[in-house]
Write an enzyme that holds these catalytic residues in place. Sequence first.
Site, short mmCIF file in Angstrom:
data_model
loop_
_atom_site.label_atom_id
_atom_site.label_comp_id
_atom_site.label_asym_id
_atom_site.label_seq_id
_atom_site.Cartn_x
_atom_site.Cartn_y
_atom_site.Cartn_z
N ILE A 155 1.06 -0.88 -0.43
CA ILE A 155 -0.04 -0.26 -0.17
C ILE A 155 0.56 1.48 0.12
O ILE A 155 1.36 0.88 1.01
CB ILE A 155 -1.22 -0.07 1.26
CG1 ILE A 155 -1.85 -1.06 1.18
CG2 ILE A 155 -1.45 1.37 0.99
CD1 ILE A 155 -2.38 -1.39 0.02
N GLU A 361 -1.02 -0.35 -10.52
CA GLU A 361 -1.93 -0.05 -11.08
C GLU A 361 -2.21 -1.29 -12.34
O GLU A 361 -2.76 -0.60 -13.83
CB GLU A 361 -2.21 1.19 -11.35
CG GLU A 361 -1.41 1.72 -10.09
CD GLU A 361 -2.83 3.50 -10.43
OE1 GLU A 361 -3.61 3.00 -11.17
OE2 GLU A 361 -1.53 3.71 -9.35
N THR A 363 -0.20 -4.66 -14.35
CA THR A 363 0.84 -4.69 -15.22
C THR A 363 0.88 -5.37 -15.96
O THR A 363 -0.34 -4.77 -17.12
CB THR A 363 1.46 -6.67 -14.80
OG1 THR A 363 0.16 -7.45 -14.48
CG2 THR A 363 1.34 -6.72 -13.50
N SER A 364 2.17 -5.26 -16.92
CA SER A 364 2.14 -4.78 -18.57
C SER A 364 1.01 -5.99 -18.90
O SER A 364 0.22 -5.73 -20.00
CB SER A 364 3.20 -5.21 -19.13
OG SER A 364 4.03 -3.98 -18.53
C1 LIG Z 1 6.12 0.08 -5.52
C2 LIG Z 1 3.99 -0.70 -4.82
C3 LIG Z 1 2.96 -0.17 -4.80
C4 LIG Z 1 1.67 -0.14 -5.22
N1 LIG Z 1 1.04 0.34 -4.48
C5 LIG Z 1 -0.30 -0.21 -4.10
C6 LIG Z 1 -1.39 0.55 -3.59
O1 LIG Z 1 -0.88 1.39 -3.37
N2 LIG Z 1 -2.62 -0.19 -3.40
C7 LIG Z 1 -2.51 -1.39 -4.08
O2 LIG Z 1 -3.88 -1.74 -4.13
N3 LIG Z 1 -1.72 -2.11 -4.12
C8 LIG Z 1 -0.63 -1.71 -4.61
N4 LIG Z 1 0.59 -2.14 -4.82
C9 LIG Z 1 0.19 -3.67 -6.00
C10 LIG Z 1 0.17 -3.72 -7.45
O3 LIG Z 1 -1.28 -3.18 -7.95
C11 LIG Z 1 0.43 -5.89 -7.85
O4 LIG Z 1 1.63 -5.75 -7.11
C12 LIG Z 1 0.27 -5.50 -9.41
O5 LIG Z 1 -1.19 -5.46 -9.53
C13 LIG Z 1 0.29 -6.58 -9.36
O6 LIG Z 1 0.24 -8.01 -8.84
P1 LIG Z 1 1.09 -8.66 -7.80
O7 LIG Z 1 1.94 -8.24 -7.31
O8 LIG Z 1 0.49 -9.66 -6.43
O9 LIG Z 1 1.71 -10.49 -9.25
P2 LIG Z 1 0.48 -11.19 -9.80
O10 LIG Z 1 -1.06 -10.64 -9.83
O11 LIG Z 1 0.99 -12.92 -9.05
O12 LIG Z 1 1.56 -11.09 -11.04
C14 LIG Z 1 2.89 -11.94 -11.26
C15 LIG Z 1 2.89 -11.79 -12.80
O13 LIG Z 1 2.22 -12.81 -13.61
C16 LIG Z 1 1.39 -12.41 -14.56
N5 LIG Z 1 0.01 -12.73 -14.17
C17 LIG Z 1 -1.07 -12.16 -13.74
N6 LIG Z 1 -2.20 -13.10 -14.24
C18 LIG Z 1 -2.12 -13.26 -15.31
C19 LIG Z 1 -2.92 -12.91 -16.84
N7 LIG Z 1 -3.88 -13.58 -16.22
N8 LIG Z 1 -2.59 -13.55 -17.59
C20 LIG Z 1 -0.80 -13.33 -18.12
N9 LIG Z 1 -0.76 -12.80 -16.65
C21 LIG Z 1 -0.71 -13.07 -15.54
C22 LIG Z 1 1.08 -10.35 -13.99
O14 LIG Z 1 1.43 -10.15 -15.30
C23 LIG Z 1 3.26 -11.01 -13.54
O15 LIG Z 1 4.08 -10.23 -14.17
C24 LIG Z 1 1.58 -1.35 -5.62
C25 LIG Z 1 2.90 -2.65 -5.69
C26 LIG Z 1 3.76 -1.76 -5.76
C27 LIG Z 1 5.09 -3.06 -5.98
#
Ligand SMILES: Cc1cc2nc3c(=O)[nH]c(=O)nc-3n(C[C@H](O)[C@H](O)[C@H](O)COP(=O)(O)OP(=O)(O)OC[C@H]3O[C@@H](n4cnc5c(N)ncnc54)[C@H](O)[C@@H]3O)c2cc1C
Length: 378
Positions: A155, A361, A363-364
């Site tokens: 967060i 916000e 991932t790619s």
């Molecule tokens: C510095 C930082 C600040 C952040 N700030 C906030 C915040 O203020 N509030 C908040 O709520 N969140 C926040 N986040 C969370 C952020 O939005 C998530 O980290 C992000 O959405 C990815 O989720 P994850 O890290 O669990 O990765 P995962 O969802 O586990 O993904 C891991 C990999 O798998 C890939 N993947 C997952 N699903 C699929 C699919 N269906 N098809 C293809 N590829 C897939 C992803 O693209 C990624 O490459 C923050 C994260 C960071 C690191």
Amino acid sequence: MFELTGKYKLVQQMAKEFAEKEIKPIAQEIDENERFPEESIPKLFKAGIMGSQFPEEFGGEGGDTMSYVIALEEIGKVCATTATIVSIHSSIGINLLIKYGNKEQQEKYLPILTSKGIAAFLLTEPQAGTDATNQKTTAIKDGDYYIINGRKMFISNAGHNDLYIVIAVTDADKGTKGITAFLVEPDNPGIRVGKPLKKMGIRGSSTSAVFLKDCKVHKDSILGNEGDGIKIALGTLDTGRIGIAAESIGIAQGALDEAIKYVNKREQFNQKLSAFQNTQFKIADMQTKIDAGRLLIWRAATLKDDGKNYAKEAAMAKLYCSEIANDSTRLAVQLFGGYGYLRGNHVERMMRDAKITEIYEGTSEAQKIVISRFLGVK
Ligand SMILES: Cc1cc2nc3c(=O)[nH]c(=O)nc-3n(C[C@H](O)[C@H](O)[C@H](O)COP(=O)(O)OP(=O)(O)OC[C@H]3O[C@@H](n4cnc5c(N)ncnc54)[C@H](O)[C@@H]3O)c2cc1C
């Protein structure tokens, strides 16, 4: 719109001067010390950066999304940490209150959020990342109150904020329609912020886990209606993505600007680096891609300002500009040679900062899912 004129030119000039004078001088230090730039917050409010996109009746500067992306690019050019703080507070925090807050909520929180205090958005959980709907945090109704329990992850702004927007499950049987958004104040005894997480980049921004334990909130704290949480969260990310795209293009342009200054000075083989065609071509490619990315942002921002659907265009802008931020910073470090690899060099920090733009916000890969759905790929 291909060139800035009138009020947009003024916004750009003002934001550039502000960023150079107030933000750039501390950008290296806050990165090195992993220090949240507390002193920048009142300055960002005073300069009108935080509320640049909101109508004056809500305490904003009377601008629009275009003004916002122009200002945010200038901040991103010198400090991605600060751009992150602004983007999350403005595109998500204030924006949500304006879009979904009722009159009482707006009257209570907007004067704070547009003048001194920042917001944090609590969607992600350990198991709910890209699959944001897999929420485990619960909000159980108890008379006029809800009791929230759960754990949020990653967060931004946590611990430095004046308002939390918490997403939680109110009715597990209803699936995504059983998820609700709540406004929670930081002095609520049921909310605790974990230690700041150590990160690769944007190291001055604070990112923490947040723990909710028997966190009691009145039913008036619901943002929108019960069951609207996922609609609110995912819709908000569309706006947030325009902001992250603007931050990204700022990082890309900032790195290129630093590289141009360097290659015009540094000599090898008795000539400036800028005399090598390899350097010229790299720089031409970098600026061309940055300009293309900026146009994608301006398109998404203009669609939003015109009240049209902009979700696909926002995802495209975020996808492309975050890639450009990474490419541009990597090439800038290359142009600096060994000096670009040293801590303390702006481009070294920018290269580390750029990576997050491909992750938060959405991932790619998540952006590609959104874009392909709009193209009818099922
Ligand atoms: C510095 C930082 C600040 C952040 N700030 C906030 C915040 O203020 N509030 C908040 O709520 N969140 C926040 N986040 C969370 C952020 O939005 C998530 O980290 C992000 O959405 C990815 O989720 P994850 O890290 O669990 O990765 P995962 O969802 O586990 O993904 C891991 C990999 O798998 C890939 N993947 C997952 N699903 C699929 C699919 N269906 N098809 C293809 N590829 C897939 C992803 O693209 C990624 O490459 C923050 C994260 C960071 C690191």
